[in-house]
Design an enzyme around this catalytic site. Structure first.
Site, PDB file in Angstrom:
ATOM      1  CD  GLU A 126      -3.140  -2.419   7.401  1.00 15.34           C
ATOM      2  OE1 GLU A 126      -2.061  -2.660   6.867  1.00 15.34           O
ATOM      3  OE2 GLU A 126      -3.790  -1.385   7.165  1.00 15.34           O
TER       4      GLU A 126
ATOM      5  CB  SER B  75       5.607  -1.697  11.979  1.00 17.44           C
ATOM      6  OG  SER B  75       5.235  -0.349  12.260  1.00 17.44           O
TER       7      SER B  75
ATOM      8  CG  HIS C 146      -5.711   1.819   5.419  1.00 18.36           C
ATOM      9  ND1 HIS C 146      -5.238   2.724   6.345  1.00 18.36           N
ATOM     10  CD2 HIS C 146      -4.699   0.952   5.185  1.00 18.36           C
ATOM     11  CE1 HIS C 146      -3.976   2.409   6.643  1.00 18.36           C
ATOM     12  NE2 HIS C 146      -3.632   1.335   5.944  1.00 18.36           N
TER      13      HIS C 146
ATOM     14  CG  ASN D 112      -1.749   1.207   1.393  1.00 16.37           C
ATOM     15  OD1 ASN D 112      -1.797   2.045   0.497  1.00 16.37           O
ATOM     16  ND2 ASN D 112      -2.428   1.329   2.521  1.00 16.37           N
TER      17      ASN D 112
ATOM     18  CE  LYS E 145      -0.113   3.126   4.804  1.00 12.10           C
ATOM     19  NZ  LYS E 145       0.058   3.209   6.257  1.00 12.10           N
TER      20      LYS E 145
ATOM     21  N   GLY F 209       3.005   2.349  10.824  1.00 10.89           N
ATOM     22  CA  GLY F 209       3.996   3.416  10.665  1.00 10.89           C
ATOM     23  C   GLY F 209       4.754   3.765  11.937  1.00 10.89           C
TER      24      GLY F 209
ATOM     25  CD  GLU G  99      -2.690   5.346   6.943  1.00 12.45           C
ATOM     26  OE1 GLU G  99      -2.714   5.359   5.709  1.00 12.45           O
ATOM     27  OE2 GLU G  99      -1.734   4.880   7.604  1.00 12.45           O
TER      28      GLU G  99
END
Ligand code: 13P
Length: 242
Positions: free
Chosen positions: A167, A205, A97, A11, A13, A173, A99
């Site tokens: 996730e 990560s 996701h 991904n 991003k 991250g 985010e």
């Protein structure tokens, strides 16, 4: 039990301008000429889908979108439909996701609608779930993820149209990962919600150093990789660990 071939998905991003994005895609495609036992997928930003698709042609690396709208077309400024992803050569769409759940306020109902949209367009939906740090510390990770799955997965889910990515929000991250025991426990709990044969990826990560240990877990069917997918060597090292 149905066989579950590992899937290693990158991904990207909001990263990738034409020069570096194309170099990365070519680098992945070139490495993928070597034998590998996993499926490979890259999800670049929308602006690079066509060019990356071109760079991947002739390889077995698949192309995915990072999100899709639930409607096929219409007055939705700034959005991309699942049909548009399909037209651009995608086989997969990431939906839900964290985010997007956290920065765009997407709900489980939104994710469910997007999952149905992906299927309508003939895409595999990669449905993301995961708990926050506070939820994990409160001992609620399995409960939270179970509720996300219950709200996000349409009843008619089938293993060939669905991938679930676990996730944990606090692992994305940050360089932090759950223990392998925690990953194994929650993947086993997730599996109880899914049709037989559905692949469950771990994300958060993942890097070339920790990939082998995580991917060796029986309940882990691959990885959804963020930062480390931006370097062809690192992405390939993770693929080789799968
Ligand atoms: P990182 O691998 O950068 O932690 O990101 C994980 C992720 O969000 C993939 O979707």
């Amino acid at each position: 039990m149905a066989e579950r071939k590992p899937l290693v998905a990158g991904n990207w991003k909001m990263n990738g301008r034409p020069a570096d994005g194309l170099a990365l895609a070519r680098g992945v495609a070139e490495r993928a000429r070597a034998p590998h036992r996993c499926d490979l997928l890259v999800c670049p930003p929308f602006t690079l889908l066509a060019a990356v698709g071109e760079a991947l042609s002739g390889s077995d690396v698949m192309l995915g979108g990072q999100d899709c709208h639930s409607a096929p077309s219409g007055a939705f400024t700034g959005c991309i439909s699942a049909e548009m992803l399909k037209d651009a050569g995608c086989s997969h769409a990431i939906v839900g996701h964290s985010e997007r759940r956290h920065t765009c306020g997407e709900t489980d109902a939104d994710v469910r609608a997007k999952t149905l949209a992906a299927w309508r367009a003939g895409l595999v939906a990669i449905v993301c779930v995961g708990e926050t740090r506070a939820e994990r510390e409160a001992g609620k990770a399995i409960e939270i993820v179970g509720a996300q799955l219950a709200g996000s997965l349409p009843d008619e889910a089938s293993a060939d149209q669905l991938v679930v990515a676990y996730e944990p929000v606090w692992a994305i991250g940050t360089g932090l990962t759950p223990t392998t025991a925690d990953i194994a426990e929650i993947h086993a709990a997730i599996r109880r919600h899914l049709p037989d044969g559905t692949r469950i990826l771990y994300g958060g990560s993942v890097n070339p150093k920790n990939a082998a240990e995580i991917l060796a877990l029986a309940e882990v069917d691959g990885a959804l990789v963020g930062g480390a997918s931006l370097k062809a060597d690192d992405f390939w090292a993770i693929a080789q660990a799968a």
